[in-house]
Every structure is written in C-alpha cells, then in structure tokens.
Design an enzyme around this catalytic site. Structure first.
Site, PDB file in Angstrom:
ATOM      1  N   HIS A 215     -10.646   4.401  -1.294  1.00  0.00           N
ATOM      2  CA  HIS A 215     -10.280   4.317  -2.716  1.00  0.00           C
ATOM      3  C   HIS A 215     -10.621   2.936  -3.251  1.00  0.00           C
ATOM      4  O   HIS A 215     -10.440   1.911  -2.585  1.00  0.00           O
ATOM      5  CB  HIS A 215      -8.821   4.703  -2.949  1.00  0.00           C
ATOM      6  CG  HIS A 215      -7.778   3.741  -2.488  1.00  0.00           C
ATOM      7  ND1 HIS A 215      -7.294   2.720  -3.291  1.00  0.00           N
ATOM      8  CD2 HIS A 215      -7.080   3.651  -1.334  1.00  0.00           C
ATOM      9  CE1 HIS A 215      -6.348   2.055  -2.649  1.00  0.00           C
ATOM     10  NE2 HIS A 215      -6.199   2.599  -1.451  1.00  0.00           N
ATOM     11  N   ASP A 227      -5.893  -3.822  -0.234  1.00  0.00           N
ATOM     12  CA  ASP A 227      -5.585  -2.442  -0.619  1.00  0.00           C
ATOM     13  C   ASP A 227      -6.224  -2.128  -1.976  1.00  0.00           C
ATOM     14  O   ASP A 227      -5.554  -2.202  -2.998  1.00  0.00           O
ATOM     15  CB  ASP A 227      -4.065  -2.254  -0.683  1.00  0.00           C
ATOM     16  CG  ASP A 227      -3.651  -0.812  -0.933  1.00  0.00           C
ATOM     17  OD1 ASP A 227      -4.489   0.081  -0.778  1.00  0.00           O
ATOM     18  OD2 ASP A 227      -2.486  -0.597  -1.291  1.00  0.00           O
ATOM     19  N   GLU A 262      -6.074   6.867  -6.173  1.00  0.00           N
ATOM     20  CA  GLU A 262      -5.351   7.055  -4.908  1.00  0.00           C
ATOM     21  C   GLU A 262      -3.938   6.544  -5.043  1.00  0.00           C
ATOM     22  O   GLU A 262      -2.983   7.131  -4.501  1.00  0.00           O
ATOM     23  CB  GLU A 262      -6.082   6.317  -3.780  1.00  0.00           C
ATOM     24  CG  GLU A 262      -5.549   6.598  -2.379  1.00  0.00           C
ATOM     25  CD  GLU A 262      -4.444   5.654  -1.926  1.00  0.00           C
ATOM     26  OE1 GLU A 262      -3.922   5.870  -0.822  1.00  0.00           O
ATOM     27  OE2 GLU A 262      -4.087   4.706  -2.670  1.00  0.00           O
ATOM     28  N   GLU A 263      -3.796   5.428  -5.760  1.00  0.00           N
ATOM     29  CA  GLU A 263      -2.483   4.802  -5.899  1.00  0.00           C
ATOM     30  C   GLU A 263      -1.530   5.606  -6.781  1.00  0.00           C
ATOM     31  O   GLU A 263      -0.364   5.247  -6.918  1.00  0.00           O
ATOM     32  CB  GLU A 263      -2.633   3.380  -6.448  1.00  0.00           C
ATOM     33  CG  GLU A 263      -3.442   2.437  -5.563  1.00  0.00           C
ATOM     34  CD  GLU A 263      -2.731   2.086  -4.260  1.00  0.00           C
ATOM     35  OE1 GLU A 263      -1.639   2.616  -4.008  1.00  0.00           O
ATOM     36  OE2 GLU A 263      -3.281   1.282  -3.499  1.00  0.00           O
ATOM     37  N   HIS A 383       0.686  -4.420  -2.220  1.00  0.00           N
ATOM     38  CA  HIS A 383       1.000  -4.019  -3.593  1.00  0.00           C
ATOM     39  C   HIS A 383       1.550  -5.172  -4.434  1.00  0.00           C
ATOM     40  O   HIS A 383       2.247  -4.934  -5.427  1.00  0.00           O
ATOM     41  CB  HIS A 383       1.988  -2.849  -3.615  1.00  0.00           C
ATOM     42  CG  HIS A 383       1.354  -1.531  -3.316  1.00  0.00           C
ATOM     43  ND1 HIS A 383       1.980  -0.335  -3.523  1.00  0.00           N
ATOM     44  CD2 HIS A 383       0.129  -1.216  -2.820  1.00  0.00           C
ATOM     45  CE1 HIS A 383       1.201   0.665  -3.168  1.00  0.00           C
ATOM     46  NE2 HIS A 383       0.058   0.142  -2.734  1.00  0.00           N
TER      47      HIS A 383
END
Length: 422
Positions: A215, A227, A262-263, A383
C-alpha cells in the site's frame, strides 16, 4: 530506494504532513510512482474508487488527578461529544468476544477496558454497546496503544480507542477507587475518492500472472515512511529491475500493485479483486505482499497460513529459505487480516508476505535473534508524525527487500509447486 523515500517525505511535508488516500499527498505519491513505471515501459492502470475517509480531530484522556495518558482513536468509530465523555472505567479480564464475557457485567454508562486481542474490534464494540457501555478502550500488550478501524461504520454505536498496557493498569486503579475520567475521541468522516495504481509487464505469460503489492497510502497522522513507504519503494525498485527481463522466454507476466486506502480497511486490494474479471483471477498464480519492512526495532516475519494451504505454504517456505540464504532466521506470523494479503487469501489465491512488526513489543528471544531492544515496540513511531526518513531501519529494508526480490524472481521463472506439509 532511499531516493524514493526522500520523495515521499518531501510530498508529505508539502501536504499537511501525510500521504493519506483521498488527499493531495497520496495523489502526488501515486503520480511520482506512475512516472517512474511509465518510463520503464509498464502498462499502467489507475483504478478509481469511492471510500469513506476518516481523520482524527481529537484524541485525549484526562484522569481525576489531571494525568493525560495516551489514547488513539479507532477509525470509523462514533465520536464522543465535543465537550468530552465523563464516565467511570470498567476493566474486564475477559476478551469481550463471547456472550459469557458480558454476563452480569455492569457496563451501563461506563468506559469499558478490554484487551485488544481475541477478536476484531468491531465484535468487541458491538458487544460493549449491547451491554450499555458509553465507550470502549482496547489495551495492547505493550506500552504503545494499538491502532485499527471498525469494519462496519454504519453499525458502530460507541467511541473506541486504543491504549497501552501501562495505561490499562492505571485505569484499573482508577476503577478500583471509584473515580471517573474524561475521554475525547472525535473524527472527521466523509466520502472521498482515491486510486490504486496497477503496473503490468507488456510481455510474459498472461496465463500465469504473478502479482506483488504494497500500500502506498499513509495514515492522516504522519508521512508513512515505514508504513508503508519503504515497502512501496522496494516494490517500485523491484518493478524497475524486472522490466528489462519482461520479454525473456518462459517468464510469467508480472503485475505490481500500489494499493490505496489500506489504512481505511484494506479497501484498495479488496476493490481490485472485486472488479477483477474471472479469467484474470484464474490467471493469477500468486500474490506477494510487503508491509512495514523497515521497522526500526525490526523483526523478519513471513506470512504463514499453515498446513491447510499448501500453495501459500510453498511461498512461505521459499521466503524463509531466502532469509536463511542471507544468514538470517525468519519467524512466521499468522494471517491476522491486518494487511492487503487478507483479500487475496479470502479469494483462495496463493499468498505470501513479509512484515517487519509494528506496535507489538519485541521479546527477549526476538532481540537475541535479530538484535534491537526487548520490551520496545518494533516501530515506536507507528502511525505517528515521527514515522519519517530519519527512523526506518536500512538493514531491515535491505534484508526484506533482498528476500522478496529472490522469491519474486523465482516465481517469475517457475510455477508454484506446492506440497502438503507433514
């Protein structure tokens, strides 16, 4: 790879600090990757789809003595009132996943505290709401708060947040003393559109398509370098490396997917499969997924669905052997549904994946195996705004990237040959 990450960082800084789907930061990231792949001769497709965007507006908690432990709002959960929610805390030893866990529990009007594991957050939210809880807090196993989303936003009824294990202990003490606390968990949620980017080699056997994906989007809370920028950069480099060999005899058709949203619940990969024509699905030989492969306190994890899926087990064995060839020992991780491999497994497509770890604390055994610090999350900036180019592990990225490249090249030249495990 480093140049790609610097570009992702620059894009995030120019776009409110992140590259989340449905925003200008993600659109700029996609355009950058598209330009690189176009120059390499790939057949490119943008897949546009609508989704429900959510962005945290406020996430904080205040205890009776004025302390403010960290709390993370779960995506798609309802918001607390703007003035906050005042309630007593109710820690439960059970997971909250079963009806028996709630028998006789005085949850009415309280903020219930449950462990994050055992079942999906949506299951826990529904059960807590049915019991009359005013809010739900999910405690992770380590110092960092878990993150996540609810899978059915329209059905969600109470606010949900994540807390660390230490905070869970503090709330248990508050509950024992009969004290209340205040909670603010508020989000902006609205419909938006975003796009996957799909790059396919113009040559190769169309009856044997090997798909690899990562992603491209970040969360709205940070630039998303580990991420999932590192994985996206490795995937892009693998595509650029494979392009000159695309027309070699006997090679599979390769497809590189840069997933969106995706998140927000694995939406991009699910959309790809939902709209994939039946002949294309039958031609998909396997899928390889990359997720958070540059974690600073990294692990070397290989997706392993177990003996019931011999085709996926073959991929897991080859990824594990690739690490062994680099002098490293990989460990399996279960198909927990937290990344884009999940829709492929659900579709019955042989699937493999690599993962470097996120909020889970590293164990002593893992620290002895891979180095790093026991008791500290694999990625303390998971995150968060500090997930930038200063923090990712170049060693982890190189090891994961090389293992992935070796296995991708194997399946580009050879079909799957699954054997049942003993």
């Amino acid at each position: 790879m480093g140049e790609h990450l610097e570009e992702f960082q620059r894009i995030a800084l120019a776009n409110h600090g992140h590259r989340a789907s449905g925003t200008a930061g993600h659109a700029a990231s996609l355009s950058y990757v598209e330009k690189e792949l176009s120059a390499a001769g790939y057949l490119l497709q943008r897949q546009k789809f609508s989704f429900l965007y959510t962005e945290t507006v406020e996430e904080r908690m205040t205890l009776s003595d004025g302390r403010s432990p960290a709390v993370i709002a779960f995506g798609y959960a309802p918001s607390t009132p703007e003035a906050g929610l005042t309630a007593a805390f109710l820690p439960l030893d059970a997971t909250g996943c079963h009806a028996a866990d709630w028998a006789g529990v005085p949850a009415e009007g309280r903020t219930v505290v449950l462990p994050a594991d055992g079942c999906a957050a949506s299951v826990k939210e529904r059960a807590a709401a049915d019991a009359g809880a005013a809010a739900l807090l999910l405690a992770g196993p380590g110092p960092d708060a878990p993150h996540g989303w609810l899978t059915d936003p329209e059905a969600a009824r109470i606010p949900v947040g994540g807390i660390g294990a230490g905070t869970a202990g503090d709330l248990a003490a508050e509950a024992a003393a009969g004290r209340t606390g205040q909670l603010w968990l508020r989000s902006l949620t609205e419909p938006r559109t975003t796009e996957n980017l799909i790059a396919t080699t113009p040559a190769g056997d169309p009856a044997r398509t090997v798909v690899a994906g990562a992603h491209l989007d970040s969360v709205p809370g940070g630039p998303g370098i580990n991420d999932n920028g590192v994985a996206a950069a490795v995937l892009l480099e693998a595509a650029l490396d494979a392009a000159p060999r695309a027309a070699d005899p006997g090679r599979a058709r390769l497809r590189f997917a840069f997933w969106a949203a995706e998140e927000f619940g694995l939406l991009g990969s699910a959309h790809y499969l939902d709209t994939l024509p039946a002949p294309e699905r039958e031609a998909t030989a396997l899928y390889l997924n990359l997720e958070m492969i540059g974690s600073p306190n990294h692990g070397l994890y290989v997706l392993d669905p177990g003996p019931g899926d011999p085709a996926s087990a073959d991929i897991a064995d080859r990824l594990t052997a690739a690490f062994a060839g680099l002098g490293e020992t990989a460990r399996p991780f279960p198909p927990d549904g937290r990344s884009d491999f999940a829709p492929f497994l659900d579709a019955g497509i042989p699937t493999g994946g690599l993962y470097g770890g996120s909020y889970e604390p590293k164990t002593e055994e893992q620290a002895q195996l891979w180095g790093g610090t026991a008791g500290v999350p694999h990625d303390p900036c998971y995150h968060l705004p500090c997930d930038d180019t200063s923090g990712y592990s170049r060693t982890a990225a190189a090891l994961h990237g090389e293992a992935f490249h070796r296995v991708l090249e194997h399946y580009a030249r050879h079909p799957l040959e699954p054997e049942a495990r003993p």
